[in-house]
Design an enzyme around this catalytic site. Structure first.
Site, PDB file in Angstrom:
ATOM      1  N   ASP B 250       9.986  -5.657   1.283  1.00  0.00           N
ATOM      2  CA  ASP B 250       9.846  -7.016   1.777  1.00  0.00           C
ATOM      3  C   ASP B 250      11.128  -7.804   1.526  1.00  0.00           C
ATOM      4  O   ASP B 250      11.766  -7.658   0.496  1.00  0.00           O
ATOM      5  CB  ASP B 250       8.669  -7.677   1.035  1.00  0.00           C
ATOM      6  CG  ASP B 250       8.244  -8.963   1.698  1.00  0.00           C
ATOM      7  OD1 ASP B 250       7.655  -8.885   2.787  1.00  0.00           O
ATOM      8  OD2 ASP B 250       8.522 -10.035   1.133  1.00  0.00           O
ATOM      9  N   GLU B 292      11.583  -4.648   5.998  1.00  0.00           N
ATOM     10  CA  GLU B 292      11.123  -5.863   6.653  1.00  0.00           C
ATOM     11  C   GLU B 292      12.336  -6.761   6.753  1.00  0.00           C
ATOM     12  O   GLU B 292      12.778  -7.353   5.779  1.00  0.00           O
ATOM     13  CB  GLU B 292      10.039  -6.562   5.843  1.00  0.00           C
ATOM     14  CG  GLU B 292       9.422  -7.713   6.607  1.00  0.00           C
ATOM     15  CD  GLU B 292       9.650  -9.099   5.993  1.00  0.00           C
ATOM     16  OE1 GLU B 292       9.001 -10.022   6.454  1.00  0.00           O
ATOM     17  OE2 GLU B 292      10.462  -9.232   5.071  1.00  0.00           O
TER      18      GLU B 292
END
Lengths: 474, 611
Positions: B250, B292
């Site tokens: 992330d 991401e």
């Protein structure tokens, strides 16, 4: 790829039989030409066809490919046309029956633009920069061409024939020939010179001489397999809008076209700027404006005589045209597209391209070549938005509110187009309202004549526009 | 805005909730101040799924929220054991890999992305042992499991942060980015402009400012510190040792800071990702990293790493802009939004793959795009009020498409055939609805609808205890839409989706084939080929034709490269007319689509389709 580049000279050996063949073809053409879509002289009887030049092109051992220029005589009108004639010794080509030219007493010949086995040689001749008996095949400077591709004609064309090679190139063969280098080629070259982003690059040409003057037989361009034309794009949006039951305005529906129309406006403005840079501009004088008014009034008078429905609009039309004479100078003129509408633009993955810089097919050579106001192109595109909006209404029973919705779509996208044009050029075409309105109305009068003669159902489209343009703001 | 207040002598693990009797970071502290952390060897390890180093290139992913899928203990909240109990269903559907959003210990102030202990499971979801059980069960069915890992920051409740703020000279004193003032890195934008006014927040405990690119309760880790870099690698090793198949990393663009830059996509960030990748390749081959990076494809490809070695950073990255373009294309009835974005997508290294999706909790944000693109996006869809509502807030696929079965099938067919590994969102395979009254985040996180029974078969708890009420409206409610009834109906969306997944798996060209946009003169038809030269040297060509319009459409396709081949429709194996030299004419019903295999001869086609 060219197996026998000297075929042209070998023509001398067979001049006898070939001349006979050419004579027979010329005799067969008066009956055959009117059956061809691209033939522009369907309004009059053909009184004679004469071969002006015949050139045998290299096409392998068992086939004949003949480049033929004929003069078609229709009373006092004489116009040159270009044909490709094919013949096979031992094989039936895969071409439509309509291409076959029945000879009284000769071999089976056919118009060969649909025969991929023969047209492949045209591309190879251009790639190898070969001249055959005065017919010159040449790539544009710097163009690297892949040869050996097979070509297929596209089916949608009206007055010329275009052959697509392997999804990479498109060769446009001009049917009705005009002396001088073709305007389409001239403008494409000029635009390429200034590296325009909005054209399909010219890659080659076929040229020669006609009655002592240079003539363009064909132009090879990059083909855009990823493209869709503006008419299809716009009518997709209209279809979505007209079918929507919500009653929302066009800008709030998923099929909104205004983003495309805006970018199209920018593209057209950019091409105008490129044409001005490449070929210059000048200011029209008062005499030219007066001539323009006269031409528009003449057309109006003629069409009113043919189409009674136009008569009720004659007075405001005359007033709109006369107003042009008093437009304060300067009125800038330059090379323009000349026949711009949504069918002449292509949406590619990289943006909009403009095609076919030949000008209006019905216009004379001099008219096509003369400098014109860029507002003519803007007016042409605005007319096209009206057509796109209204085409679904043609032949349909009147339905409550549909005409208003069509008008709303047209206005929304005409406005977006002008916004884009203004953004790119720095000049909002709507600021020159007298000229723009006159050009739009002149175009609409032309459309009235065309629809009256060809598609009476469609007459309502230009008439509705004329009604709107002559009443709004009054 | 300040962080939670703590006394100077608070234990570093004091902010962890519900982990008192469970192994966790900071359960004790060594003499030098080092926190004792759970080790992988404290737990059982799961058997690995069958070895297949490039499995991710062909996998069908399924994003599932642990909380929302199945409740095993009747407390009203889904858990890891509940999910493990539903693996037969996922295997039956054809899912190859589960993607679990974070299930770590967390105060849940940012949907679990605020991790307070990387080595403990959120107690309501279960334990690390339960996770190992899930892995074991999944692997035995050939299903892999990846989860989110936030490298960039922790929750301020993490014992590292508590130790860092209390003891600047201790082992964690330099784990975060501290500063005496808030002037540094002023060129970095504030991402959450609605809630944060600065990337710096003052901590009264330490008497310094700390750096945070996201919420002020999520301090950024200091990757300049080698101990942080090693500690994060150790967290990866912890889960990889237990048997996890990979991580979705992330917020990767933000790891490092550098004065005078926007502090995004810095070379040192890439350098660290290469180090992470090298560690995986060396110690855990076959496990994957999925980036991401909510950025433009041309920038995202940087996260695949060096193409000369097949990629040496992340194995996968999400293709964010494709999703809104698919919606835009169907709304416009024009292929250009999709064709353009794929034409602008650079080639990616051999050993990598895109992840594509129709729905998940990540959205394209307009500030990520260039001026031209922003203008384009604005003109093309941000101004359309319905589009804005549709894409801007989080809704499920079925309500977005007004529950139109034809469009649901068209969108799913594109998801399964455009380049990239498809990621399904739990519940979309049965056409679940959303509950917009629950607000942005929770609207699409309602319980999975298993059956028409109480609580949609999700939990046996008292309905009042369920973490969110299941959907109950007449159209999308669990009595109408549920797995049980759709499994029993051959015409259901669920069975259709399962069938399409299985067709996709029969043809590796869908997964790894080259994408060739066929263009064409009808802008409402998106046609493309996926071409793959198989290991046996044969060319596998799949032709996909999609009608983006609600109206029937004809299309003429230039298939000259395939002259003589026969298109065989893939769901019914019907042979279509042979491809000739002229354009190939097809007609499609509104929102219809075709998948064909182009076979060399009719006999060959039969043999292949039988195999």
């Amino acid at each position: 790829m060219s197996e026998n580049p000297t075929t042209g000279s070998h023509r001398a050996d067979t001049s006898g039989p070939q001349d006979d063949l050419v004579t027979q073809i010329a005799e067969a053409l008066p009956a055959w030409l009117p059956t061809q879509r691209w033939f522009g002289g369907k309004d009059r009887e053909i009184t004679g066809v004469r071969a002006l030049a015949a050139t045998e092109l290299p096409a392998g051992d068992d086939a004949l490919l003949l480049h033929l220029v004929v003069e078609v005589e229709q009373g006092d009108r004489r116009e040159p046309y270009q044909l490709l004639i094919g013949h096979r010794d031992d094989q039936v080509p895969d071409v439509p029956a309509a291409a076959s030219i029945p000879l009284a007493n000769g071999p089976a010949v056919y118009e060969a633009s649909g025969d991929a086995d023969l047209t492949c040689h045209l591309l190879d001749l251009i790639a190898s920069s070969t001249a055959v008996d005065g017919v010159e095949f040449a790539p544009e400077p710097g163009a690297e061409l892949e040869s050996g591709l097979r070509g297929h004609p596209i089916s949608t064309e009206q007055s010329n024939t275009s052959i697509v090679y392997g999804g990479q190139y498109i060769l446009k063969l001009f049917r009705k020939l005009t002396p001088g280098t073709n305007k389409d080629l001239v403008l494409h070259r000029a635009l390429r010179e200034v590296t325009s982003d909005h054209i399909a690059d010219p890659l080659g040409s076929i040229s020669g001489e006609l009655a002592g003057e240079p003539v363009t037989f064909g132009m090879l361009q990059r083909f855009m397999p990823d493209a869709a034309d503006g008419w299809v794009m716009a009518t997709t949006s209209v279809r979505d809008f007209m079918a929507d039951p919500s009653g929302l305005p066009p800008g709030e529906l998923g099929g909104d076209f205004s983003g495309e129309a805006y970018r199209l406006g920018k593209a057209v403005a950019d091409v105008h700027a490129d044409l001005a840079q490449a070929l210059g501009t000048r200011d029209a004088d008062a005499d030219e404006l007066a001539d323009t008014v006269d031409a528009m009034l003449e057309r109006l008078e003629r069409v009113v005589g043919e189409v009674p429905e136009l008569a009720e609009h004659a007075d405001p039309l005359v007033a709109a045209f006369r107003a042009v004479a008093s437009v304060p100078p300067p009125v800038t003129v330059q090379s323009v597209h000349g026949d711009l509408h949504l069918g002449q633009v292509l949406r590619t993955l990289q943006g909009w391209l403009l095609l076919d810089f030949e000008g209006e097919p019905a216009a004379s050579v001099v008219e096509r070549a003369s400098l014109r106001s860029p507002l003519r192109d803007v007016a042409g595109m605005l007319r096209s938005f009206d057509y796109a909006a209204q085409q679904l209404l043609v032949g349909q029973p009147d339905e409550e509110g549909q005409a208003e919705r069509a008008a709303a779509w047209a206005e929304h996208n005409r406005s977006a187009f002008c916004d884009g044009y203004a953004k790119e050029s720095g000049h909002d075409p709507r600021d020159q309202d007298v000229l723009l309105r006159a050009f739009e109305l002149d175009k609409a009068v032309y459309e009235v004549a065309y629809e009256h003669a060809n598609r009476p159902d469609w007459l309502l489209v230009p008439l509705a526009s004329i009604r709107r343009l002559t009443t709004e703001g009054s | 805005m300040t962080s939670d207040q703590h006394d100077l002598d608070t234990a570093p693990d004091a902010a962890l909730e519900g982990l008192e009797d469970i192994p966790h970071t900071g359960e004790s502290v060594e003499a030098d101040g080092t926190l004792v952390e759970p080790q992988a060897d404290d737990f059982a390890h799961a058997e690995q799924a069958p070895s297949d180093p490039e499995w991710f290139k062909r996998a069908v992913f399924y994003e599932v929220l642990v909380r929302a899928f199945a409740d095993s203990d009747g407390d009203g909240t889904g858990d890891l054991r509940g999910l493990a109990g539903k693996l037969d269903y996922l295997e039956w559907l054809g899912v190859d890999c589960l993607w679990l959003p974070p299930f770590y210990a967390s105060p849940l102030r940012d949907g679990g992305y605020d991790i307070s202990d990387f080595r403990a499971v959120l107690p309501e979801f279960g334990t690390v042992d339960d996770f190992v059980h899930l892995l074991e069960e999944a692997h035995s069915r050939g299903i892999r499991v990846i989860t989110d890992l936030v490298l960039n920051h922790t929750s301020d409740a993490h014992p590292w942060f508590q130790a860092s703020r209390q003891d600047p000279d201790g082992p964690y004193g330099d784990f975060y980015v501290w500063s005496d003032d808030d002037s540094a890195y002023s060129d970095a934008r504030v991402i959450f402009v609605d809630t944060e006014s600065s990337n710096w927040t003052y901590d009264p405990v330490r008497g310094q400012f700390f750096w945070h690119r996201f919420f002020s309760h999520q301090p950024d880790l200091n990757f300049e510190n080698p101990a942080v870099r090693e500690a994060m690698l150790d967290i990866l090793r912890f889960w990889l040792d237990l048997g996890i198949d990979g991580f979705r990393l992330d917020a990767v663009p933000y790891l490092f800071e550098e004065e005078g830059t926007n502090c995004e996509n810095l070379p040192r960030t890439h350098e660290y990702l290469r180090e992470v990748r090298a560690t995986i390749d060396r110690e855990f081959p076959g496990r994957v990293l999925l980036a991401e990076a909510n950025q433009w494809p041309a920038d995202v490809v940087e996260y695949f790493g060096n193409p000369d070695v097949g990629g040496d950073e992340c194995h996968m990255a999400f293709h964010f802009p494709l999703m809104p373009r698919i919606f835009m294309a169907v709304r416009r009835e024009s292929r250009f939004p999709i064709s353009e974005i794929l034409a602008q997508t650079p080639p990616i290294p051999d050993g990598t793959q895109w992840g594509i999706f129709l729905r998940n909790h990540d959205e394209l944000t307009l500030e990520m795009v260039t001026d031209d693109e922003r203008d384009y996006m604005y003109r093309e869809y941000a101004k359309d009020p319905r589009m804005k509502a549709n894409i801007g807030i989080r809704r499920r696929l079925a309500p977005l498409l007004e529950n139109d079965r034809n469009q649901l099938e068209l969108f799913t067919a594109m998801l399964l055939s455009l380049p990239g590994s498809p990621v399904l969102y739990y519940g979309d395979e049965i056409g679940m609805g959303d509950n917009i009254w629950l607000g942005d985040r929770d609207a699409v996180r309602t319980p999975m609808q298993w059956s028409p029974d109480r609580n949609a078969g999700f939990s046996r708890s008292d309905p009042g205890r369920v973490y969110l009420p299941p959907i109950m409206d007449p159209t999308y409610g669990y009595e109408a839409i549920n797995v049980e009834s759709q499994q029993g109906s051959s015409a259901s969306l669920l069975n259709w989706t399962r069938r399409m997944i299985s067709v996709r798996k029969e043809h590796p060209a869908f997964a790894e084939g080259e994408f060739v946009d066929l263009g064409g003169s009808n802008p409402s038809v998106l046609a493309y080929e996926r071409r793959l030269v198989r290991e046996d040297g044969e060319l596998d060509v799949v032709l996909c034709v999609n009608n983006l319009s609600r109206f029937p459409q004809p299309v003429e396709l230039n298939l000259a490269d395939h002259e003589g081949r026969t298109p065989v429709e893939l769901t019914g194996r019907v042979r279509f007319p042979r491809v000739g030299e002229l354009p190939y004419l097809l007609t499609l019903p509104g929102h219809g689509f075709y998948w064909f295999q182009l076979t060399d001869t009719e006999d060959d086609g039969e043999r292949r389709s039988m195999s």
